[in-house]
Structures are given as C-alpha cells and as structure tokens.
Design an enzyme around this catalytic site. Structure first.
Site, PDB file in Angstrom:
ATOM      1  N   GLY A 211       2.053   2.806  -6.018  1.00  0.00           N
ATOM      2  CA  GLY A 211       1.370   2.239  -7.171  1.00  0.00           C
ATOM      3  C   GLY A 211      -0.069   1.795  -6.936  1.00  0.00           C
TER       4      GLY A 211
ATOM      5  CB  SER B  90       0.751  -9.788 -14.169  1.00  0.00           C
ATOM      6  OG  SER B  90       1.366  -9.231 -15.319  1.00  0.00           O
TER       7      SER B  90
ATOM      8  CE1 TYR C 257       5.943  -9.668 -11.798  1.00  0.00           C
ATOM      9  CE2 TYR C 257       5.370  -9.522 -14.125  1.00  0.00           C
ATOM     10  CZ  TYR C 257       5.117  -9.199 -12.788  1.00  0.00           C
ATOM     11  OH  TYR C 257       4.032  -8.406 -12.478  1.00  0.00           O
TER      12      TYR C 257
ATOM     13  CB  ALA D 285      -0.932  -0.011   1.207  1.00  0.00           C
TER      14      ALA D 285
END
Ligand code: NDP
Ligand code: 8X3
Length: 250
Positions: free
Chosen positions: A13, A138, A151, A10
């Site tokens: 971004g 993502s 990733y 938090a």
C-alpha cells in the site's frame, strides 16, 4: 548529499508506494515490515535506484523494535525522514459487539507502535537538529463514523501525538507532519475484514485514491524548502465528501 528515510509498513500500500517514489528521487531507504518475502522483493526492485536496507519487526513488540532500529548499519543511521505509516483497521463493529483482540491490535500497532518507532529514532534527530517525521493519520482521525469507534480513536491519537511532537521538537527545527487520507485502495480493507467478502465493495463504483497518490503527497511534503512545513494534510478521493458520503455509480 543523499537523504535517508525509514518507512514503516513498506511491504504494501502507501508505504511501498512511498518507497518507490523516494527511490526514484534517490533517497536512501530503510524499509520495515513483517513479511520478509515482500521486503526482499521491494529491496530487489529498488536497489538499482538507491541504497536499501530492510528491517523485519512487529511494531507492537517494543524490545524487537528497539533492537531492530539499533541494528541499522552506520551508513543508514542518520535518518532524515521517518514515515510512521504501519497500521491498519481491524474489524468494523459497533462498540457493543467489538472484538477486544481487534481493539488491542489497533491501539498497539497504530498508536503504541508509532510511539516505539519514534522513540528509537527521535534522539538521532534531536542530536543532529534535523529531521522530518510524517505520521500517516486518516480522515478517521478527524471524524468518527459508525462502527469506526476504536480505529477512529487510534487515528485521533495519531493526530494528537503529531501535534505534541511538533510542539516538543520545535526547538530542534524538526518538522512534523500528518498526512490524513480518506479512502485509499490498498490491502487495508482486506485486513479490516480479515479477507472476508465485505472488502470487495469498499472501492467499487467510484475512483478511490491510489497508494501512489499518497506517496506523491508525502514526497511533496518532504521536499518543501526548509522554512515550509505542511503540518496537516487531509486528502479525499473526489467522490468522497466525508467518511460516510461517497458518490458511487452503483
Ligand atoms: P496496507 O494494509 O496495504 O499496509 C499496511 C502496512 O502496515 C503493511 O506494510 C504492513 O506490513 C504494515 N503493518 C501492519 N501491521 C504491522 C505490525 N504489527 N508491525 C509492522 N508493520 C505492520 O494498508 P495501507 O497502505 O492503506 O495503510 C497504511 C497506513 O495508512 C495505515 O496507517 C492506515 O491506517 C493508513 N490509512 C489508510 C487508508 C486507506 O483507506 N487505505 C486511509 C487513511 C489512512 P506487514 O504486514 O508486512 O507487517
Ligand atoms: C482509512 C479510511 O474511512 O476506512 O483510514 O477510515 S476509513
């Protein structure tokens, strides 16, 4: 009755933007991250709108994560919404020259950290038979791109964990959603490239998603009627068609 949300990552971004949108709508907040000065400034900014409690811990540290979540005061303990957002890419290298420390960071933060936080919070949700878990995945969790190897693996794991959670928590009426963004202009690329010059080009020549765009989608997702669950959301900037196709002006 006001809801309570715990947001990891938090301090920057997407997580910070989500904290702002939730505060505007009167959701009580538990804000997590490692940078205390940022936690303090977000808390200061939002305390006028809602109740805010902060927790400083590294999601890689299992014991510290458990202790931090155990330390939540009673008035914040009934967590309705968990936003598993903390995470980053570390490096962008072909597998043959990848940095093992980067691999450890991505698997430890994006995958194991998400699990540690969830493990500490899910028992309260199952006991109350109520809750909504949002995992920030993502587009990299749906598609592998050159040099994205580990990733992308970490975000594929986030999607698998999301589906597993949705199945296992189904008897308890707990919603589980994945929000999967493409390119979002945050500190993400500064972290990925360790402050190097490559970060400068990532968001140039087109309009990338902004953290606020994702925050609004997250808020929309947690405010659907109780019978509606947005299970899996993929969102790109208009200029982006997939991980490698981005219409740029320069
Ligand atoms: P930012 O770098 O702006 O924010 C990352 C957040 O994660 C920070 O608040 C940081 O806080 C926190 N964080 C990182 N490592 C740890 C750790 N070890 N322990 C605790 N908190 C940690 O990036 P974004 O907002 O873009 O990223 C948020 C999520 O969105 C990530 O999961 C990312 O993979 C995902 N995402 C991002 C996209 C993008 O293009 N930006 C696209 C798709 C998904 P602190 O450093 O204070 O601990
Ligand atoms: C962040 C988007 O394309 O850099 O998850 O992997 S990308």
């Amino acid at each position: 009755m006001k809801k309570t949300a715990l947001i990891t990552g938090a301090t920057s971004g997407i997580g910070r933007a989500t904290a702002h949108v939730f505060a505007e709508h009167g959701i009580n907040l538990i804000l997590c991250g490692r940078r205390q000065h940022r936690l303090d400034s977000v808390q200061k900014a939002l305390s006028r709108q809602t109740d805010v409690f902060t927790l400083n811990f590294d999601v890689r540290d299992r014991q510290k994560t458990e202790e931090a979540i155990c330390s939540i005061p009673d008035e914040f303990k009934a967590i309705d919404i968990l936003i598993n957002n903390a995470g980053n890419a570390h490096g962008l290298d072909p597998i043959q020259s990848g940095n093992v420390d980067d691999w450890d960071a991505m698997m430890d933060i994006n995958v194991k950290g998400l699990l540690y936080v969830s493990k500490a919070i899910i028992p309260g949700m199952t006991e109350r038979k109520n809750g909504h878990i949002i995992n920030v995945g993502s587009s990299a969790g749906k598609e592998v791109y050159p040099k994205g190897n580990v990733y992308c693996a970490s975000k594929h794991a986030v999607l698998a964990i999301t589906e597993g959670m949705r199945i296992d928590l189904n008897p308890y009426g707990i919603k589980v959603s994945a929000i999967n963004p493409g390119l979002v202009e945050t500190e993400f690329s500064e972290v990925r490239f360790k402050g190097g010059p490559e970060a400068e080009n990532v968001y140039q020549g087109y309009k990338a998603l902004q953290a606020e765009d994702i925050a609004e989608i997250i808020h929309f997702t947690v405010t659907r009627p109780s019978h509606v669950n947005l299970a899996d959301v993929l969102v790109f900037p208009t200029a982006q068609a997939n991980s490698v196709t981005v219409k740029k002006t320069n």
